[in-house]
Design a protein around this motif. Structure first.
Motif, PDB file in Angstrom:
ATOM      1  N   GLY A 100      -1.123   8.095   5.843  1.00 59.09           N
ATOM      2  CA  GLY A 100       0.017   9.165   5.856  1.00 59.09           C
ATOM      3  C   GLY A 100       0.240   9.929   4.456  1.00 59.09           C
ATOM      4  N   LYS A 101       0.888  10.900   4.528  1.00 57.58           N
ATOM      5  CA  LYS A 101       1.156  11.711   3.319  1.00 57.58           C
ATOM      6  C   LYS A 101       2.690  11.634   2.662  1.00 57.58           C
ATOM      7  CE  LYS A 101       0.743  16.471   1.227  1.00 57.58           C
ATOM      8  NZ  LYS A 101       2.098  16.498   0.663  1.00 57.58           N
ATOM      9  N   THR A 102       2.761  11.368   1.426  1.00 61.86           N
ATOM     10  CA  THR A 102       4.115  11.385   0.785  1.00 61.86           C
ATOM     11  C   THR A 102       4.268  12.603  -0.110  1.00 61.86           C
ATOM     12  OG1 THR A 102       3.464   9.802  -0.840  1.00 61.86           O
ATOM     13  CG2 THR A 102       3.967   8.749   0.915  1.00 61.86           C
ATOM     14  N   ARG A 103       5.086  12.608  -0.890  1.00 61.61           N
ATOM     15  CA  ARG A 103       5.393  13.538  -1.791  1.00 61.61           C
ATOM     16  C   ARG A 103       4.365  13.468  -2.862  1.00 61.61           C
ATOM     17  NH1 ARG A 103      11.829  14.654  -2.543  1.00 61.61           N
ATOM     18  NH2 ARG A 103      12.323  15.459  -0.563  1.00 61.61           N
ATOM     19  N   ARG A 104       3.952  12.237  -3.170  1.00 65.39           N
ATOM     20  CA  ARG A 104       3.134  12.034  -4.267  1.00 65.39           C
ATOM     21  C   ARG A 104       1.745  11.774  -4.194  1.00 65.39           C
ATOM     22  NH1 ARG A 104       6.527   7.045  -7.132  1.00 65.39           N
ATOM     23  NH2 ARG A 104       6.530   6.542  -4.848  1.00 65.39           N
ATOM     24  N   SER A 148      -0.394   7.904   1.520  1.00 67.97           N
ATOM     25  CA  SER A 148      -0.239   6.407   1.592  1.00 67.97           C
ATOM     26  C   SER A 148      -0.911   5.502   2.484  1.00 67.97           C
ATOM     27  CB  SER A 148       1.213   6.199   1.794  1.00 67.97           C
ATOM     28  OG  SER A 148       1.500   6.735   3.286  1.00 67.97           O
ATOM     29  N   LYS A 184      -0.839   2.318   4.982  1.00 69.38           N
ATOM     30  CA  LYS A 184       0.189   1.282   5.387  1.00 69.38           C
ATOM     31  C   LYS A 184      -0.345   0.152   6.519  1.00 69.38           C
ATOM     32  CE  LYS A 184       4.621   3.823   4.911  1.00 69.38           C
ATOM     33  NZ  LYS A 184       5.791   4.836   5.658  1.00 69.38           N
ATOM     34  N   LYS A 239       3.615  -0.349   3.106  1.00 65.48           N
ATOM     35  CA  LYS A 239       3.035   0.372   2.122  1.00 65.48           C
ATOM     36  C   LYS A 239       2.077  -0.653   1.427  1.00 65.48           C
ATOM     37  CE  LYS A 239       4.468   4.003   0.372  1.00 65.48           C
ATOM     38  NZ  LYS A 239       5.023   5.010  -0.523  1.00 65.48           N
ATOM     39  N   GLU A 293      -0.887   3.535  -2.596  1.00 65.06           N
ATOM     40  CA  GLU A 293      -0.680   5.162  -2.570  1.00 65.06           C
ATOM     41  C   GLU A 293      -1.595   5.800  -3.598  1.00 65.06           C
ATOM     42  OE1 GLU A 293       3.393   6.949  -1.705  1.00 65.06           O
ATOM     43  OE2 GLU A 293       3.243   7.521  -4.033  1.00 65.06           O
ATOM     44  N   ASN A 353      -0.299  15.556   8.836  1.00 64.48           N
ATOM     45  CA  ASN A 353       0.045  16.034   7.694  1.00 64.48           C
ATOM     46  C   ASN A 353      -1.075  15.956   6.595  1.00 64.48           C
ATOM     47  OD1 ASN A 353       2.656  17.022   8.529  1.00 64.48           O
ATOM     48  ND2 ASN A 353       3.623  15.171   7.692  1.00 64.48           N
TER      49      ASN A 353
END
Length: 374
Positions: free
Chosen positions: A52-56, A59, A61, A66, A69, A90
């Motif tokens: 998946g995608k995070t702001r940073r 990631s 999982k 998690k 990252e 995303n």
């Protein structure tokens, strides 16, 4: 769960004697280049994880927890080497916008899918690809691909020979004879003249086969102190060496395909290999000059350095597949001098695909194959 080389602080390297200033600068530059490349690749090797995608960053999982990252700063490629992996839209959107390919590779190293932003072949280049069969450029490219492969095989053998010169073994006993024959065959591939492309292909494959016989005989003698290797097997191999090579070639295959698409070439119009319905045969052409340096070299290094690699029930173990992928990608991201400029091997692959397109369109007068240094 997933593998991504992380950045780390560069520490001063202690040496027994002080290096000249110029050599020290070069050494530090190589260290920084290697560190820069360590964020280029994300390898996912464990079944059932979610990407998946995070702001940073990206990631990874497992069962909602998690595990890792990955920062986005230098990411250039995602390779999924296992089954049951889920990837979010995303992540796909982010990668498509930035031209980051997502490659899917099976247990045997064969790429079975690629996610990449939409990009079709150029109509003008496609026309030039077809005209090549009439204007002689098809013949020129076929000869370059074949001779380039043989010359790179020679240079890789020379690379290993310079570290074994003082050894009295089977490798050194026949080295000069086999390399001299391969040099003659490389010249024969460059000089062969035949108007009929099918006849030319037959002659080039004969030359390539004779050179390969010398090459793999020397490789067998070089590796026999480390592992049992009875020769090259392409399809259905279950021994360690051939399994490692086939897996590495699969990774390289996906990078060659990407470079061809980026260059606007039609991957189904080829010259050394005959076009085959549903197969990107131009990939088979261009990959030839890169096999020895991009895959053979890191695979032989894994074996000769005694790393823990193994086959179970005719397949590379999960840890071994991960290790060979790391080594091949590390080599692909290594900087070398090409046409007088510093360039990563991944960039050279793209440059060669562009050179094929430029040669076909008449923007350059000749195509020169990539020849790795030794």
């Amino acid at each position: 769960i997933a593998y991504c080389k992380r950045k780390r602080k560069v520490r001063a390297v202690e040496t027994t004697k002080k290096l000249p200033k110029g050599d020290l600068i070069k050494k530090k530059k190589r260290e920084y280049q290697k560190l820069e490349a360590e964020g280029f690749e994300l390898l996912v090797t464990t079944p059932g994880v979610f990407i998946g995608k995070t702001r940073r960053g990206i990631s990874i999982k497992e069962r909602g927890i998690k595990k890792l990252e990955v920062p986005l700063l230098n990411l250039k490629n995602i390779s999924i080497l296992s089954r049951g992996v889920t990837i979010s839209s995303n992540v796909i959107e982010y990668c498509a916008e930035r031209g980051i390919p997502v490659d899917f590779v099976d247990f045997n190293g064969k790429p079975y899918a690629k996610l990449y932003r939409f990009q079709s072949a150029s109509a003008l280049i496609g026309i030039a690809q077809l005209k090549a069969f009439e204007n002689g450029k098809a013949h020129t490219l076929a000869k370059c691909f074949a001779s380039g492969k043989v010359r790179n095989q020679i240079n890789l053998l020379r690379y290993y020979h310079k570290y074994r010169k003082k050894q009295e073994d089977d490798f050194n006993t026949v080295f000069d004879e086999k390399v001299a024959l391969m040099q003659a065959l490389a010249k024969e591939a460059r000089d062969v003249r035949e108007k009929d492309i099918e006849v030319l292909r037959g002659k080039l494959f004969s030359i390539e086969g004779r050179a390969a016989s010398c090459y793999w005989e020397l490789v067998e003698k070089m590796l026999n102190d480390y592992v049992e290797f009875e020769g090259r097997i392409r399809e259905g191999a279950t021994d360690l060496v051939n399994s490692l090579l086939n897996y590495g070639y699969g990774i390289l295959y996906s990078r060659i395909w990407e470079a061809i698409i980026r260059a606007g070439l039609n991957p189904h119009i080829s010259y050394l290999h005959k076009a085959h319905e549903g197969k990107p045969t131009l990939v088979f052409d261009l990959i030839e000059e890169f096999r020895p340096q991009a895959v053979d070299r890191p695979v032989f290094s894994l074996i000769t350095k005694g790393e823990e690699i193994k086959v179970e029930k005719g397949r590379l173990t999960n840890e071994t597949r991960k290790r060979v992928a790391e080594k091949v990608l590390e080599r692909i991201n290594t900087v070398e001098i090409f046409r007088g400029k510093e360039m990563r091997l991944s960039g050279i692959i793209k440059e060669q695909a562009r050179a094929v397109a430029q040669f076909l369109k008449g923007e350059i007068n000749r195509y020169r194959p990539y020849i790795g240094k030794w």
